[in-house]
Design an enzyme around this catalytic site. Structure first.
Site, mmCIF file in Angstrom:
data_model
loop_
_atom_site.group_PDB
_atom_site.id
_atom_site.type_symbol
_atom_site.label_atom_id
_atom_site.label_comp_id
_atom_site.label_asym_id
_atom_site.label_seq_id
_atom_site.Cartn_x
_atom_site.Cartn_y
_atom_site.Cartn_z
ATOM 1 N N GLY A 53 -7.504 5.264 -3.405
ATOM 2 C CA GLY A 53 -8.001 5.009 -4.751
ATOM 3 C C GLY A 53 -7.067 4.061 -5.471
ATOM 4 O O GLY A 53 -5.994 3.708 -4.971
ATOM 5 N N ASP A 68 4.602 5.126 -9.373
ATOM 6 C CA ASP A 68 4.738 4.986 -10.831
ATOM 7 C C ASP A 68 3.599 4.193 -11.465
ATOM 8 O O ASP A 68 3.522 4.068 -12.687
ATOM 9 C CB ASP A 68 6.089 4.362 -11.192
ATOM 10 C CG ASP A 68 6.261 2.943 -10.638
ATOM 11 O OD1 ASP A 68 5.295 2.381 -10.081
ATOM 12 O OD2 ASP A 68 7.381 2.401 -10.761
ATOM 13 N N GLY A 69 2.710 3.650 -10.638
ATOM 14 C CA GLY A 69 1.563 2.918 -11.175
ATOM 15 C C GLY A 69 1.892 1.551 -11.732
ATOM 16 O O GLY A 69 1.039 0.901 -12.339
ATOM 17 N N ASP A 72 -9.522 -0.699 3.287
ATOM 18 C CA ASP A 72 -9.583 -0.709 1.823
ATOM 19 C C ASP A 72 -9.323 -2.104 1.263
ATOM 20 O O ASP A 72 -9.442 -2.310 0.049
ATOM 21 C CB ASP A 72 -8.603 0.304 1.221
ATOM 22 C CG ASP A 72 -7.182 0.107 1.719
ATOM 23 O OD1 ASP A 72 -6.968 0.232 2.937
ATOM 24 O OD2 ASP A 72 -6.286 -0.176 0.901
#
Length: 488
Positions: A91, A126-127, A253
């Site tokens: 995701g 941590d995005g 992906d």
């Protein structure tokens, strides 16, 4: 759909019509002091946005995730993927789709913030993203666009004013990525793995409506969807090979259903022609080496076909046969596209039986003499045979005579042949050492002039301009072997 007339935001959110299992609604995480360091003026205009408005503080806040344009509906997309052959549920771990911009011509493009903070799919990350990799994606994606290779694009890069911690402390940044969509082979794998045929059909129907509306009324539309994706990927991979582009991380992906190149993490362009070229530091087995890319694309598409089996036919055996039959067509379609492209690179309009042999002989010699891929075709295009090991070799001189006599047998003039070559052999590519120079200046010295100059040169790769010549030289031996890291 809401339009902000000053800036031109005209956002829709059709992805939210899918079942909620495909996404999680979540706002971006604000940053302390965003600063716009790069804006793509021409892309902004094509999207119906006003560049001067985008430079204002309120709009920079949008690129940073500190604000949202009217009509935005931020969400992280769920998908799965085979990563180096191993299946995982994945995701958007550090990206958010804020909406779909409808352009003045009615086209629809995803607007995604990359590096916008953690999501439920972050897997302890941590995005965030570092400035260097975000600028690198900007440079390479825009170079790919100029080379006429289908690609996601980069609208803006902002620094966050906050550090990101990887091996060292690095300046943080957020990239605004623009794509026809972010639907991947892995999105279909995610739907299939969850086991809901209704969800799988919903995704397939949405994808057809968005990318392949011409097959909506097709009797076997899910088979037709597979056929169309195979066709686009065959064309895309042929273009990669013809340009000497090595993606580096062809996990499922990172294979889009739209047929666009996505994810510029460990990618690079080949210098010396070598089928085994690998740049990625994590690809220790050479799974995604230059020569393997067509085979890996077929493998990835087989995973798409597997995911679609429940809806290809009500009889599982028949569905499996359909899937196998369609996947077997990829190599034929790829070979056809690659061969047509190679003929153009050598100025061949007509067909002759020995054309395959002529092409293969050249490539074998290039590999033997470690010839620079781009510059060999550039020299042939300019008919400027330089003093290199390849061009000095007896076998090349023999090949050159065969090629010239082949050009002489065409109805079209040699001038026309060389003109076609010029339109198909770039004079300039984003050389790895030049990209690194630009990133070093920007990240370390806050000097974006090196990058701007490079971007200007890369924007017209078929110009054969004297201004570009400094970018044509291959790297010095001290700059090899080049290694890339999955920083995006």
């Amino acid at each position: 759909m809401t339009k902000n007339n000053e800036t031109g935001w005209n956002l829709d959110n059709s992805y939210t019509t899918l079942p909620q299992s495909f996404y999680t609604e979540i706002p971006p995480t604000p940053v302390s002091s965003p600063e716009l360091v790069k804006l793509n003026h021409s892309l902004a205009i094509s999207l119906g946005l006003t560049p001067e408005e985008l430079k204002k503080e309120a709009e920079i806040a949008i690129f940073a995730g500190n604000g949202l344009p009217e009509g935005a509906h931020p969400l992280a997309q769920a998908y799965a993927g085979h990563q180096f052959g191993h299946f995982n549920m994945l995701g958007d771990g550090r990206a958010l789709l804020i909406g779909e911009q409808i352009t003045p011509s009615g086209e629809r493009f995803d607007i995604q913030l990359k590096g916008s903070g953690p999501t439920p799919y972050s897997r302890r990350g941590d995005g965030r993203a570092a400035l260097g990799p975000m600028l690198r994606e900007y440079i390479i994606s825009e170079a790919m666009y100029a080379l006429d290779i289908p690609t996601t694009r980069s609208l803006a890069v902002v620094t966050t004013g906050e550090p990101t911690y990887r091996e060292t402390k690095l300046p943080g940044a957020i990239l605004t990525r623009v794509a026809s969509s972010h639907i991947r082979v892995g999105t279909f794998q995610y739907a299939a793995a969850r086991g809901s045929i209704e969800d799988l059909k919903s995704l397939a129907d949405y994808t057809i409506k968005r990318h392949y509306p011409e097959i909506e009324s097709h009797e076997n539309r899910y088979t037709a969807l597979l056929q169309e994706v195979i066709k686009r990927q065959a064309s895309l991979i042929a273009k990669w090979q013809l340009a000497g582009f090595i993606h580096g991380v062809m996990n499922t992906d990172n294979i889009t259903i739209s047929g666009e190149t996505i994810d510029y993490g460990p990618c690079a362009f080949m210098d010396n022609y070598d089928q085994g070229t690998v740049f990625s530091s994590i690809d220790t087995q050479g799974r995604y080496a230059y020569g393997n890319q067509p085979y890996m694309a077929a493998w990835d598409l087989a995973r798409l076909a597997e995911s679609l089996i429940p809806i290809l036919h009500e009889d599982e055996e028949e569905a499996l046969k359909i899937a196998q039959d369609e996947i077997s067509k990829f190599s034929v379609q790829y070979e056809k596209q690659w061969f047509l492209g190679m003929k153009k690179k050598l100025g061949l309009f007509s067909n002759e039986e020995q054309d395959h042999s002529l092409i293969e002989q050249l490539l074998k010699m290039m590999e033997k003499y470690k010839a620079d891929y781009t510059n060999t075709f550039r020299s042939l295009t300019l008919d400027a045979i330089e003093n290199t090991a390849l061009f000095e070799s007896p076998e090349f001189k023999e090949w050159y005579k065969l090629w010239q006599s082949r050009l002489d047998r065409q109805e079209q003039s040699k001038e026309n042949a060389y003109e076609m070559m010029k339109n198909n052999n770039p004079s300039i590519i984003p050389r790895n050492h030049r990209v690194e120079e630009a990133l070093e200046a920007a990240v370390t010295n806050d000097d974006y002039s090196v990058m701007e100059k490079l971007l200007e040169a890369l924007s017209n790769p078929y110009a054969y301009s004297t201004d570009q010549e400094e970018y044509c030289a291959p790297p010095a031996p001290t700059n090899r072997p080049y290694r890339t890291f999955c920083g995006t």
